[in-house]
Scaffold this motif. Sequence first.
Motif, PDB file in Angstrom:
ATOM      1  N   THR A  79       0.880  -1.139  -0.065  1.00  0.00           N
ATOM      2  CA  THR A  79       0.069  -0.020   0.095  1.00  0.00           C
ATOM      3  C   THR A  79       0.782   1.430  -0.052  1.00  0.00           C
ATOM      4  O   THR A  79       0.857   2.198  -0.751  1.00  0.00           O
ATOM      5  CB  THR A  79      -0.792  -0.003   1.278  1.00  0.00           C
ATOM      6  N   TYR A 117      -6.998   1.035  -1.922  1.00  0.00           N
ATOM      7  CA  TYR A 117      -6.247  -0.232  -2.541  1.00  0.00           C
ATOM      8  C   TYR A 117      -7.067  -1.432  -2.086  1.00  0.00           C
ATOM      9  O   TYR A 117      -7.240  -1.650  -0.800  1.00  0.00           O
ATOM     10  CB  TYR A 117      -5.018  -0.661  -2.292  1.00  0.00           C
ATOM     11  N   LEU A 130      -2.824  -7.120  -6.530  1.00  0.00           N
ATOM     12  CA  LEU A 130      -3.806  -5.850  -6.421  1.00  0.00           C
ATOM     13  C   LEU A 130      -4.858  -5.939  -7.391  1.00  0.00           C
ATOM     14  O   LEU A 130      -4.712  -6.479  -8.675  1.00  0.00           O
ATOM     15  CB  LEU A 130      -2.913  -4.656  -6.988  1.00  0.00           C
ATOM     16  N   ILE A 171      -7.731   1.430  -9.579  1.00  0.00           N
ATOM     17  CA  ILE A 171      -6.411   2.290  -8.626  1.00  0.00           C
ATOM     18  C   ILE A 171      -6.243   3.616  -9.266  1.00  0.00           C
ATOM     19  O   ILE A 171      -6.163   3.957 -10.472  1.00  0.00           O
ATOM     20  CB  ILE A 171      -5.186   1.486  -8.855  1.00  0.00           C
TER      21      ILE A 171
END
Length: 306
Positions: A169, A192, A203, A207
């Motif tokens: 992060t 996130y 991920l 974003i």
Amino acid sequence: MNLPGQTNFYKGKVRDVYTIADKYMVMIVSDRISAFDVVLPRPIPYKGQVLNQIAAQFLDATRDIVPNWKISMPLPNTTIGYKCEPYPVEMVVRGNLTGHAWRTYKSGQSELCGVTMPDGMKENDFFEKPILTPTTKAHVGHDEDISREEIISSGLISEKEYEQLERYTLALFERGREIAKGRGLILVDTKYEFGKIGDTIYLIDEIHTPDSSRYFYMEGYEDRQRNGEQQKQLSKEFVREWLMDNGFQGKEGQQIPEITDEIAGQISERYIELYEVVTGKTFQKQDMNFNEVESKIIAALEEVNK
């Protein structure tokens, strides 16, 4: 739409998500728009394309930090990626005392999600270093603040994995700030989401889009802080402000104001402006008919399965 190998379909507030063979996901970012946890009755032209293309650009720009779910983008508003088992928290990171953090601070509480915020700060001041203020992920209603200690002690995420999520992060946020700085922007706060396939953390989701992040214009920031003025923002906040100015904050009994052609057009242009400032690219409007959408997605899935 029913896609080959489809095993599930989920219609979210703003996205339609198809699960394929329990292995891949097709995420179509619609033009629906939500605020105060309410989906507004009128879509905003090109909003889905804007958000999907921004997210795709930032996913590609951060792939060296952490693997991500994106495989391909067959259409401007559609991404195909890996289906991951999501972690039950969102990693919210804040570089400035803004929004929810400021409201908490202003109310006299100096602690947020187990993090103590320094005395003597003003709205929109930078924290000495970014702070992490995670939330639970709610499918319905509001996400809830939760501390690092509560996440680990309750077994939501193991300590080892949570520490890795923290590292990812902060590294992602640092990269986002670097890119934003090059565009004359300050990445103020963002969130996130992460998931797993086997032992690998990915991920997932969007974003650094204006729906998940807040940006300030760098030019004039110091002067505005010194003079006690509001910062010039680049985020979805303008939609919330328009709704509040017209008597709607998502509370029971309140009526959503009419979104006229003019208002929808203005919101669309603001999203396009966001795209161009955040990415540094000129936005190309692309309209699709339904048959074209379906055929391109199917062809892209066939390519993935080769």
